[in-house]
Design an enzyme around this catalytic site. Sequence first.
Site, short mmCIF file in Angstrom:
data_model
loop_
_atom_site.label_atom_id
_atom_site.label_comp_id
_atom_site.label_asym_id
_atom_site.label_seq_id
_atom_site.Cartn_x
_atom_site.Cartn_y
_atom_site.Cartn_z
N ASP A 223 78.19 113.21 51.26
CA ASP A 223 77.06 113.94 51.86
C ASP A 223 75.84 113.02 51.94
O ASP A 223 74.71 113.45 51.76
CB ASP A 223 76.72 115.21 51.07
N HIS A 227 67.18 109.07 55.44
CA HIS A 227 65.95 109.44 56.13
C HIS A 227 64.97 108.28 56.05
O HIS A 227 64.97 107.53 55.07
CB HIS A 227 65.30 110.68 55.50
#
Length: 301
Positions: A223, A227
Amino acid sequence: VLTHASYNYGRILVMPNTIPPVRNLNDVKEYHSRIINNLPEGSTLDLLLTLYLTDETTVQDIIDAKESGLVYAVKLYPANVTTNSHHGVTSIDRIKPVLSVMSTLGMPLLIHGEVNHSSVDIFDREKIFLETVLTPMRFEFPDLKIVLEHITTSDAVEFVEKHSNIAATITIHHLLYNRSDIFSGNKIHPHLFCLPILKHETDRQALLSALLSGSPKYFFGTDSAPHAVHLKECSDGCAGVFSSPVAIPLLIELLDQYSSRHLLNNFVSVYGAEFYGIPKTNKTIKLKKEEWEVPLEYQFG
């Protein structure tokens, strides 16, 4: 991102919550081509693509995806529950025909298992989802293959153990950290903020026990969610832990603490393939035990 994936893995399951999302076979083909065209030179990374489930997904979308040979699963994001999920499913009733054909075709359903009701505490979202959404879904579609993605609670472990045709992925960050770590030292640590959020230490221990059990119902899912720094280290930072470059080394260190390195290959490479019904990969990676310092940041883009 592709550089890290190519270096650390031989095969990856590609999530569809891009902007815009990967909602049909045309989107899949375009996304697949874009990834192939941006892989590092010499990469042999295998791509298993997924479809983004929406209220408007049709039965034909699923049939086309299954027949394409590119799509290996369909991802259910409840609307507005995580990053880029605003196109997600608002009600299970809207997708029942799709779930029925998926069950018939043997197409796995991957689930971000949380509700997004303002009345539900963020630490209870997974538990309430299991009780109010997944339990009736399991009853209505008992043959549907389901993967509960990145589980975080002892409740999820108990659910997986109790039901057939259900497996779960576990991330390295949910195995290593609990919710107190987000606020350790009386400071907030934005790079540990993810969704589903880290839970209680008893939940982390339940995930660890699931890993160490060696059960084929549990397999690895990073997962990993990169960013840009300015989107994480700010007053309204994005959810997501970028673990791709360090996930395997950290997993090995964790297993070594319990003299359980023998579980590594099955957890990372075998059990997931078996649940999906695809051939096990014959690719290998070689890891050398030596000290190294994780960079504070990586080039993004």
